[in-house]
Every structure is written in C-alpha cells, then in structure tokens.
Design a protein around this motif. Structure first.
Motif, PDB file in Angstrom:
ATOM      1  N   PRO A  94      21.559  21.688  19.477  1.00  0.00           N
ATOM      2  CA  PRO A  94      22.166  22.793  20.336  1.00  0.00           C
ATOM      3  C   PRO A  94      23.311  23.291  19.300  1.00  0.00           C
ATOM      4  O   PRO A  94      23.624  24.717  19.554  1.00  0.00           O
ATOM      5  CB  PRO A  94      23.110  21.777  21.389  1.00  0.00           C
ATOM      6  CG  PRO A  94      23.036  20.670  20.696  1.00  0.00           C
ATOM      7  CD  PRO A  94      21.677  20.499  19.811  1.00  0.00           C
ATOM      8  N   LEU A  95      23.759  22.693  18.364  1.00  0.00           N
ATOM      9  CA  LEU A  95      24.666  23.327  17.338  1.00  0.00           C
ATOM     10  C   LEU A  95      23.815  23.601  16.059  1.00  0.00           C
ATOM     11  O   LEU A  95      23.519  22.537  15.239  1.00  0.00           O
ATOM     12  CB  LEU A  95      25.674  22.331  17.128  1.00  0.00           C
ATOM     13  CG  LEU A  95      26.920  22.433  18.178  1.00  0.00           C
ATOM     14  CD1 LEU A  95      28.067  21.384  17.635  1.00  0.00           C
ATOM     15  CD2 LEU A  95      27.567  23.605  18.147  1.00  0.00           C
ATOM     16  N   ASN A  96      23.791  24.900  15.735  1.00  0.00           N
ATOM     17  CA  ASN A  96      23.260  25.309  14.438  1.00  0.00           C
ATOM     18  C   ASN A  96      24.003  26.709  13.806  1.00  0.00           C
ATOM     19  O   ASN A  96      23.061  27.654  13.727  1.00  0.00           O
ATOM     20  CB  ASN A  96      21.643  25.564  14.740  1.00  0.00           C
ATOM     21  CG  ASN A  96      20.829  25.677  13.668  1.00  0.00           C
ATOM     22  OD1 ASN A  96      20.968  25.035  12.460  1.00  0.00           O
ATOM     23  ND2 ASN A  96      19.814  26.530  13.583  1.00  0.00           N
ATOM     24  N   GLY A  97      24.994  26.812  13.530  1.00  0.00           N
ATOM     25  CA  GLY A  97      25.437  27.867  12.833  1.00  0.00           C
ATOM     26  C   GLY A  97      25.994  28.746  13.978  1.00  0.00           C
ATOM     27  O   GLY A  97      25.994  28.579  14.930  1.00  0.00           O
ATOM     28  N   TYR A  98      26.365  30.092  13.316  1.00  0.00           N
ATOM     29  CA  TYR A  98      26.882  31.034  14.113  1.00  0.00           C
ATOM     30  C   TYR A  98      26.221  32.335  14.021  1.00  0.00           C
ATOM     31  O   TYR A  98      25.529  32.638  12.973  1.00  0.00           O
ATOM     32  CB  TYR A  98      28.200  31.289  13.825  1.00  0.00           C
ATOM     33  CG  TYR A  98      29.265  30.288  13.228  1.00  0.00           C
ATOM     34  CD1 TYR A  98      29.597  29.664  14.759  1.00  0.00           C
ATOM     35  CD2 TYR A  98      29.906  29.605  12.060  1.00  0.00           C
ATOM     36  CE1 TYR A  98      30.416  28.626  14.608  1.00  0.00           C
ATOM     37  CE2 TYR A  98      30.460  28.594  12.196  1.00  0.00           C
ATOM     38  CZ  TYR A  98      30.891  27.975  13.562  1.00  0.00           C
ATOM     39  OH  TYR A  98      31.735  27.104  13.618  1.00  0.00           O
TER      40      TYR A  98
END
Length: 388
Positions: A94-98
C-alpha cells in the motif's frame, strides 16, 4: 535429502531507459539456458516480451513459469521453476513512494511480494520474490518508512504463509544492506536465514555499484568501490526439516562474453540449499526481535510526524486559497461590470486548479498516514509498547 539450486537477479529491464537492454536480455537468456537451476527469480522484468524471451530459451529445463501482473507498469517480478507451480499469490504494497516523484517512478510500479508454491519430491516449497522501494539518497532517505513498511509486511506474509511448507525461500532486491533495519526486519520477523556464507572478505560480495559492474558511475566508485549487498537469498525450514546453505556466490561473470558490458546494474547471485528431514526439533537462533521492532517503531513514528506535518501545511494552504477565492468573489460582486468574463476566468482558474492539486495530495497523504498508522499498530501487537 533434496538440494535446490536457486538464482536471483534484478535485471534492470526498464523499456527505453535501461542501457543495452536487448543485448543484456538475450545474453541472460543464453546464460540461464546453459545452467541447471531449480528456481530462478527475477526483478525489474517490466517488459513481458523479455519474460517470454527468457522462457523460450529455458523452457526445456524449466517448464514452469509465472509473471505477476500488478499496477500501472507491472510488478517486475517473475519466477521460473523446474518443479510444478501448484499455487500463486501476490500482495501489493500500500505504501510505495509518491506520485509527484515521477523521476523516481516507484509509485507507478505495482511493487509487492510474489509467492509461488512448488511441489518438489512430494514436499511443498514456498518461493517468495520481492523488490523493495529504492533508496535514492543515503544522507536523506525520504522513503525509509515506506521501505520499512514493505519489509515488515513482506516478513509478516512469509511468517504467516510458511506454515505447512517444508522449505521457504525468499529471494529479491531488498535495496538494503545486511546491517540496515529493513534487512533485519525481513530476517527477524519470519525467522529467515541468509544463504550468504561469510567469507573472509565480505566486501567482495557487493551486488550493486561495485567495481565488477560496467554500469557503476565513476563518481560512485570513488566514494565506495565495494558497493553494497542489496540482493538476497533467504531461507527457513519447518520443524520437521532442517535446511542449510551449501554454496553461495555470484552466478554470472562480470561481463557478457565478447562484450564490455555487464548483465545488469546488479550482480546475479546463486545458492544451493540442502533440505532434509530431522528426528528432533531444534530452535533456530535469530536476532533480538524486540530490538528490531523497537527500532522499526521509532522510524515509523518519525514517518508519521513528517506526514502529519505535511497534512497540516496542506490544510493551511487550502484555507488560504479558500479565503483568496472568497475575496475574489466579493470583488466580482462589486466590480463585475468593469471586467470581461475572460479576465474573471484568468483570475479564478489558477486558484481552482491549485485547490484541486491540494485536495489530491491531501488524499494521497492521508492514505499514507493511515497506512503508517496500521504499520505502527501492527508493530505494537508484536511486542513494541505503544507510548503512554
């Protein structure tokens, strides 16, 4: 007793960007064709044509394959096997950079953890494959909390998914050195062992940005000629079996034959893992899990503070723009007849556009905040106490 020879490589296969991609993929396919591996895990296979090319060369030796589709650009992960693949699963981080870091590109890739269950001589072997978020600046690693969250989730998936399998293998590019917290989490949470056999000079076994590699920039070599060991083959057995690493090393030469370029910007690694049944259960010795969890909790806490500060600034920016819009409306009510519609459009459009951008980034930042909260609470359940 079973011996499995496994291979892992980040192939650096970004279409139109990675240098000498076609040459390198053809050479890699030929190299794998001449080897006798049981399992091959690749990362950064972004072009399915490269995946099919490699399979066409090795299918007589490794007839089983699986490519993990995910996200906008794909997961970049695939697994080839000599043994039947009986089940697969993919978990997307779910979290992988911007999204606004377009030049980094991680957000657009559907990175996650890939699982392939193999049946080897009547035993179930779990093969996990992953590629964690890249580290673009060692001095200011803005993605540390994201990469740590990925490592934790991958470790939990391995821990919860290894029940019932005689052997669990975890291969991939962790973008973390052995002493980094992300690597420690990936070893400690699921109780994995490193296949790396500790040689007298460990620095000779870096897998990225080393003197072995033709693609390492000279300025990077001047800072650190040994690079770092970022690629791993980890393993664990269940209580009825025991496993050990018999052999570990680089799998390919430093240059493609008759060429002056390497197979990738990473080094390929291989290991031979021995698996056999045992009469009694002996506990594995692992790193102190509480120390690793505590360190992870603190990093996550810092990440939450940074995101909360970002949310606060976005709120302030939103309120300032709303106030500016309200002022424009009041001016228009009083001066509407003095200006044309085009002038009012020019006045309003940038403000509405900025409001839309702020709202968009607020939503993305809130998702990041929620994901980090879930990560931190999960750490607390495993043993790190919540602050009072």
């Amino acid at each position: 007793m079973t011996e499995l020879k496994v291979f892992s490589l980040n192939v650096w296969g970004i279409p139109y960007i990675s240098k000498d991609k076609s040459l390198r993929m053809e050479a890699l396919a030929e190299a794998l064709k001449s080897k006798d591996y049981d399992i091959v895990c690749l990362q950064e296979i972004w072009d399915t044509n490269d995946y099919e090319l490699i399979y066409s060369k090795i299918k007589s030796r490794m007839p089983y394959k699986y490519y993990y589709y995910s996200g906008l650009l794909g997961s970049g992960l695939c697994t080839f096997s000599k043994w039947p693949i009986v089940e697969t699963f993919y978990y997307k981080f779910p979290l992988n950079g911007y999204v606004h870091k377009i030049h980094h590109g991680d957000w657009f890739a559907g990175k996650g953890v890939a699982l392939a269950k193999l049946e080897v001589n009547g035993k179930i072997i779990n093969v996990f494959n992953t590629h964690l978020h890249a580290q673009y600046c060692q001095e200011n690693d803005e993605y540390l909390s994201h990469r740590l969250s990925q490592a934790y989730e991958a470790g939990q998936l391995v821990r919860l998914g290894s029940e019932g399998s005689a052997l669990t293998l975890f291969l991939g590019d962790f973008n973390s050195k052995p002493s980094d917290i992300c690597s420690k989490v990936l070893r400690t949470i699921p109780g994995l062992q490193d296949a790396f056999i500790h040689y007298e000079n460990d620095s000779d076994y870096g897998t990225n940005e080393t003197t072995r590699n033709s693609y390492t920039p000279p300025e990077v070599l001047r800072r650190n000629p040994f690079g770092g060991r970022l690629d791993y083959i980890l393993f664990k057995s269940n209580s009825q079996h025991e496993a050990k690493s018999l052999k570990y090393g680089f799998a390919l030469p430093d240059r493609i034959p008759n060429c002056d370029v390497s197979y990738s910007d990473h080094e390929a690694i291989e290991a031979t893992i021995e698996l056999k049944e045992k009469a009694t259960k002996t506990p594995h010795q692992h790193e102190d899990i509480q120390e690793v969890l505590h360190h992870s909790y603190n990093i996550c806490d810092n990440g939450l503070r940074e995101v909360a500060n970002k949310l606060r600034h976005l709120k302030i920016s939103f309120l300032v723009l709303v106030a500016l819009l309200a002022a424009c409306v009041l001016v228009q009510i009083d001066k509407d007849h003095h200006f044309s519609s085009f002038i009012w459009f020019i006045l309003y459009f940038p403000q509405f556009f900025l409001l839309a951008v702020i709202c968009f980034y607020y939503v993305l930042s809130w998702i990041e905040f929620q994901s980090l909260c879930g990560f931190q609470n999960s750490l607390a359940v495993l043993g790190t106490p919540l602050p009072t």
